[in-house]
Design a protein around this motif. Structure first.
Motif, short mmCIF file in Angstrom:
data_model
loop_
_atom_site.label_atom_id
_atom_site.label_comp_id
_atom_site.label_asym_id
_atom_site.label_seq_id
_atom_site.Cartn_x
_atom_site.Cartn_y
_atom_site.Cartn_z
N PRO A 199 2.81 15.39 4.37
CA PRO A 199 3.52 16.34 5.24
C PRO A 199 3.56 15.81 6.68
O PRO A 199 2.78 14.94 7.04
CB PRO A 199 2.67 17.61 5.13
N SER A 200 4.46 16.34 7.47
CA SER A 200 4.63 15.88 8.85
C SER A 200 3.29 15.92 9.61
O SER A 200 2.53 16.85 9.40
CB SER A 200 5.64 16.78 9.57
N PRO A 201 3.00 14.90 10.42
CA PRO A 201 3.92 13.84 10.85
C PRO A 201 4.04 12.66 9.88
O PRO A 201 4.76 11.72 10.19
CB PRO A 201 3.31 13.39 12.18
N SER A 202 3.34 12.67 8.76
CA SER A 202 3.48 11.67 7.68
C SER A 202 2.95 10.29 8.01
O SER A 202 2.93 9.42 7.15
CB SER A 202 4.94 11.52 7.23
N THR A 203 2.57 10.07 9.27
CA THR A 203 2.15 8.73 9.70
C THR A 203 0.71 8.76 10.22
O THR A 203 0.19 9.82 10.57
CB THR A 203 3.06 8.23 10.83
N GLY A 204 0.09 7.59 10.28
CA GLY A 204 -1.28 7.53 10.80
C GLY A 204 -1.79 6.11 10.78
O GLY A 204 -1.03 5.17 10.56
N ARG A 205 -3.10 5.99 11.04
CA ARG A 205 -3.73 4.66 10.98
C ARG A 205 -4.84 4.69 9.95
O ARG A 205 -5.42 5.74 9.68
CB ARG A 205 -4.27 4.28 12.37
N ALA A 250 4.31 -1.68 11.82
CA ALA A 250 4.15 -0.53 10.93
C ALA A 250 4.33 -1.00 9.50
O ALA A 250 4.97 -2.02 9.24
CB ALA A 250 5.19 0.54 11.26
N VAL A 251 3.74 -0.24 8.58
CA VAL A 251 3.98 -0.50 7.17
C VAL A 251 4.48 0.80 6.54
O VAL A 251 3.89 1.86 6.72
CB VAL A 251 2.73 -1.09 6.46
N ILE A 252 5.63 0.69 5.88
CA ILE A 252 6.23 1.84 5.21
C ILE A 252 5.82 1.74 3.75
O ILE A 252 6.14 0.77 3.07
CB ILE A 252 7.76 1.85 5.40
N THR A 253 5.06 2.72 3.30
CA THR A 253 4.31 2.54 2.04
C THR A 253 5.03 3.03 0.80
O THR A 253 4.53 2.80 -0.31
CB THR A 253 2.96 3.29 2.10
N GLY A 254 6.16 3.72 0.93
CA GLY A 254 6.77 4.29 -0.26
C GLY A 254 5.77 5.15 -1.00
O GLY A 254 5.02 5.93 -0.38
N ASP A 255 5.68 4.99 -2.32
CA ASP A 255 4.80 5.83 -3.13
C ASP A 255 3.54 5.10 -3.58
O ASP A 255 2.96 5.45 -4.61
CB ASP A 255 5.54 6.35 -4.36
N MET A 256 3.12 4.05 -2.82
CA MET A 256 1.82 3.49 -3.20
C MET A 256 0.70 4.47 -2.85
O MET A 256 -0.43 4.33 -3.32
CB MET A 256 1.60 2.09 -2.60
N ILE A 257 1.06 5.52 -2.09
CA ILE A 257 0.13 6.64 -1.85
C ILE A 257 0.97 7.92 -1.71
O ILE A 257 2.06 7.89 -1.14
CB ILE A 257 -0.74 6.39 -0.61
N HIS A 258 0.45 9.03 -2.28
CA HIS A 258 1.17 10.31 -2.20
C HIS A 258 0.43 11.34 -1.35
O HIS A 258 1.03 12.26 -0.82
CB HIS A 258 1.35 10.92 -3.60
N SER A 259 -0.90 11.21 -1.31
CA SER A 259 -1.73 12.20 -0.62
C SER A 259 -2.91 11.45 -0.02
O SER A 259 -3.37 10.44 -0.58
CB SER A 259 -2.25 13.23 -1.63
N THR A 304 -6.94 -1.44 12.23
CA THR A 304 -5.97 -2.13 13.10
C THR A 304 -5.06 -1.07 13.72
O THR A 304 -5.14 0.11 13.37
CB THR A 304 -5.09 -3.13 12.31
N SER A 305 -4.17 -1.51 14.60
CA SER A 305 -3.25 -0.57 15.24
C SER A 305 -2.00 -0.33 14.41
O SER A 305 -1.11 0.43 14.81
CB SER A 305 -2.86 -1.10 16.62
N THR A 306 -1.90 -0.99 13.25
CA THR A 306 -0.69 -0.85 12.42
C THR A 306 -0.46 0.60 12.01
O THR A 306 -1.36 1.26 11.49
CB THR A 306 -0.82 -1.73 11.16
N LEU A 307 0.74 1.07 12.24
CA LEU A 307 1.09 2.44 11.89
C LEU A 307 1.46 2.50 10.40
O LEU A 307 2.28 1.71 9.93
CB LEU A 307 2.27 2.91 12.74
N VAL A 308 0.84 3.42 9.69
CA VAL A 308 1.15 3.60 8.27
C VAL A 308 2.13 4.77 8.15
O VAL A 308 1.86 5.87 8.61
CB VAL A 308 -0.14 3.89 7.47
N CYS A 309 3.30 4.49 7.57
CA CYS A 309 4.35 5.50 7.43
C CYS A 309 4.47 5.85 5.95
O CYS A 309 5.01 5.07 5.16
CB CYS A 309 5.68 4.96 7.94
N THR A 310 3.94 6.99 5.56
CA THR A 310 3.95 7.35 4.14
C THR A 310 5.23 8.10 3.78
O THR A 310 5.83 8.77 4.62
CB THR A 310 2.75 8.26 3.79
N ALA A 311 5.60 8.00 2.53
CA ALA A 311 6.82 8.71 2.09
C ALA A 311 6.58 10.21 2.04
O ALA A 311 7.43 10.99 2.46
CB ALA A 311 7.25 8.20 0.72
N HIS A 312 5.41 10.62 1.52
CA HIS A 312 5.30 12.02 1.09
C HIS A 312 4.25 12.87 1.80
O HIS A 312 4.18 14.07 1.53
CB HIS A 312 5.04 12.07 -0.42
#
Ligand SMILES: [Zn+2]
Length: 290
Positions: free
Chosen positions: A271-277, A218-227, A261-269
């Motif tokens: 709305p739920s579920p906040s994650t995706g590919r 997984a990659v936790i992106t912080g605020d490199m993306i907001h929307s 890829t199958s890497t899960l993207v975990c965004t900071a902001h």
């Protein structure tokens, strides 16, 4: 409620502090035109956008459990902190964050590392808590990982214009003063399972965090993306970006690396579920829920 994502040996919990409508989209993204907003409204509304153009955002931490460590990534807004320019974050007194942390089965004593993707007010707040009028580290055993140029930038900003960034004084400097900060390059590798990826632009030395191994990462992106608008339109800058051009290049580079890829993207902001590919969309990208 605990929200847990399993990735092989790794578990990722979302620890939510707030979720709801926060900022006007046209203000938040200064280059977003009314035409482009209308073109995208059908898929944005209601999940990502309200009828009156407020962005639906989540404020949360990701708690990553590896076989070796418990790592808390970004620490939201925090309680009792004066934020006069942001009424919805000013002097918060909420038990939601602490309850959601407890729901993971872990306590403040169990956190080995706190990573701040960058040093903005909604990513450093729970670094500290108020104890008899003093700001002390909330996580008593944790090392706090700050990017070197990021910390330098905010230390100078705090000196030059303290009222512009009150969070530095109450949520960052006390960690440094308590000798709890590990100051690293933004490409730092903690070990074979946890690596920082420089994603500058939103702030001067913003980093994302890659965890896990291929096939379970997984990659936790912080605020490199907001929307998700910024996945489809990577050049769409955000109102407080340090360098929006650089932020756009960071988005293209990171999403290009993980696209299809199958890497899960975990965004900071988001709305739920906040994650995706990440998938390809025209000459850019989209982030699709999994
Ligand atoms: Zn943020």
């Amino acid at each position: 409620m605990s929200i847990r994502i399993g990735l092989g040996d790794i578990a990722i919990h979302r620890v939510i502090e707030q979720e709801g409508p926060f900022f006007d989209a046209l203000t938040f993204f200064p280059k977003l035109t009314k035409d482009l907003l209308e073109e995208n409204r059908p898929w944005l509304q209601p999940r990502f956008l309200t009828a009156d153009n407020q962005l639906m955002l989540c404020i949360q931490s990701y708690l990553v459990q590896t076989p070796h460590h418990n790592i808390l990534i970004d620490t939201c807004v925090g309680n009792h902190k004066p934020r006069p320019t942001r009424p919805f974050w000013h002097m918060m007194q909420s038990d939601r964050y602490e309850k959601n942390l407890a729901a993971t089965g872990l306590s403040v004593d169990d956190i080995d590392f706190v990573m701040c993707t960058h040093l903005h007010t909604d990513h450093v707040g729970w670094n500290t808590r108020l104890d008899n009028g003093r700001w002390v580290p909330t996580f008593p055993k944790a090392r706090y990982i700050f990017a070197e140029r990021e910390l330098g930038f905010w230390e100078k900003r705090q000196k030059d214009e303290p009222t512009a960034c009150p969070w530095v004084a109450d949520s960052v400097l006390p960690i440094v003063a308590a000798n709890r900060a590990d100051i690293v390059k933004s490409a730092h590798a903690l070990n074979e399972l946890v690596t920082l990826i420089p994603t500058p632009g939103h702030t001067i030395d913003h980093y994302s965090v890659h965890v896990g191994k291929p096939g379970g990462d997984a990659v936790i992106t912080g605020d490199m993306i907001h929307s998700p608008l910024q996945a489809r339109y990577p050049e769409l800058g955000m109102m407080v970006d340090y360098d929006s051009g650089q932020a756009g290049r960071s988005r293209r580079e990171l999403f290009g690396r993980f696209c299809d890829t199958s890497t899960l993207v975990c965004t900071a902001h988001f709305p739920s579920p906040s994650t995706g590919r990440v998938v390809r969309w025209r000459d850019a990208f989209d982030i699709v829920a999994v």
